[in-house]
Design an enzyme around this catalytic site. Structure first.
Site, PDB file in Angstrom:
ATOM      1  N   HIS A  51       6.133  12.529  15.674  1.00 59.76           N
ATOM      2  CA  HIS A  51       4.813  12.782  15.096  1.00 59.76           C
ATOM      3  C   HIS A  51       4.795  14.174  14.467  1.00 59.76           C
ATOM      4  CE1 HIS A  51       2.394   9.683  17.671  1.00 59.76           C
ATOM      5  NE2 HIS A  51       3.503   9.167  17.166  1.00 59.76           N
ATOM      6  N   GLU A  53       2.849  16.683  14.952  1.00 57.13           N
ATOM      7  CA  GLU A  53       2.658  17.758  15.933  1.00 57.13           C
ATOM      8  C   GLU A  53       3.950  18.076  16.687  1.00 57.13           C
ATOM      9  OE1 GLU A  53      -1.255  15.276  16.120  1.00 57.13           O
ATOM     10  OE2 GLU A  53       0.861  14.928  15.644  1.00 57.13           O
ATOM     11  N   CYS A  81      -2.950  12.478  19.338  1.00 54.37           N
ATOM     12  CA  CYS A  81      -2.886  11.381  20.302  1.00 54.37           C
ATOM     13  C   CYS A  81      -2.569  11.958  21.688  1.00 54.37           C
ATOM     14  CB  CYS A  81      -1.816  10.371  19.886  1.00 54.37           C
ATOM     15  SG  CYS A  81      -0.124  11.003  20.016  1.00 54.37           S
ATOM     16  N   CYS A  84       0.868  13.815  21.796  1.00 57.94           N
ATOM     17  CA  CYS A  84       0.847  15.100  21.090  1.00 57.94           C
ATOM     18  C   CYS A  84      -0.054  16.113  21.794  1.00 57.94           C
ATOM     19  CB  CYS A  84       0.421  14.891  19.648  1.00 57.94           C
ATOM     20  SG  CYS A  84       1.675  13.987  18.699  1.00 57.94           S
TER      21      CYS A  84
END
Length: 155
Positions: A51, A53, A81, A84
Site C-alpha cells: 500500500h 503508506e 486501512c 496501514c
C-alpha cells in the site's frame, strides 16, 4: 499542515492511477521536507502489503536508518486501512493528514479508531478531509472506469 504536501501525495496517487493501480498516494514529511513517497503497488508487486503508506514508511525507515519515525507526519490521499494504520502507529508517526474518508475500511475514524486506540504503545494524531473532493473523485473515477471497462483519464 501544508497543502503542498497533500498535493505531493495526490501526485503519487495519480501516478498509481496511470499504472492501473488503486490511486492512493502518500508522502512522509520530517522537519518540513518530504523524506519518502509511496503509491499503491499491490498489482505490480502482487503483494497485499504494498500500500502507499507501507511503501512510504519502508522508504523513510531506510533513509533514516531507523524504524522509529518520531516527529514525522504522513499525508495520504485516502483514510488508512487497518494494516496501514497499525504500521503508522508502529512507526511512531506523529500525525496523519488524509484526504478522502473510507467508510468501508478506514481506520482513523470511519470504521475503527486504530490511530488513537487506547492500549497501543503509540497513538497518532490525524486530520481527515484534506483535499477531500479531489482525492475522492480520483478514486471514484478509477473504480467507475474499472466497472465500465473504459480507459478515461481521471485527472
Amino acid at each position: 499542515m501544508e497543502l503542498k504536501f497533500m498535493r505531493a501525495a495526490f501526485k503519487e496517487a495519480c501516478a498509481a492511477d496511470k499504472a492501473d493501480e488503486v490511486p492512493i498516494g502518500a508522502v512522509i514529511v520530517l522537519d518540513g521536507k518530504v523524506i519518502a513517497r509511496g503509491q499503491n503497488r499491490t498489482e505490480r508487486k502482487q503483494s497485499a502489503v504494498a500500500h502507499a503508506e507501507t511503501e512510504a514508511i519502508q522508504k523513510a525507515c531506510k533513509k533514516l536508518g531507523s524504524w522509529r519515525l518520531d516527529g514525522a507526519e504522513m499525508y495520504v490521499t485516502v483514510e488508512p486501512c487497518a494494516m496501514c494504520a497499525g504500521a503508522i502507529a508502529g512507526a511512531r508517526i506523529k500525525k496523519v493528514y488524509f484526504g478522502a474518508h473510507e467508510k468501508k475500511s478506514g481506520c482513523a475514524e470511519s470504521l475503527y479508531p486504530v490511530l488513537t486506540i487506547n492500549g497501543l504503545n503509540h497513538t497518532t494524531e490525524f486530520i481527515g478531509g484534506v483535499m477531500e473532493d479531489d482525492c475522492a473523485a480520483l478514486i471514484k473515477n478509477f473504480f467507475r472506469r474499472k466497472r465500465t471497462g473504459k480507459k478515461t483519464k481521471a485527472f
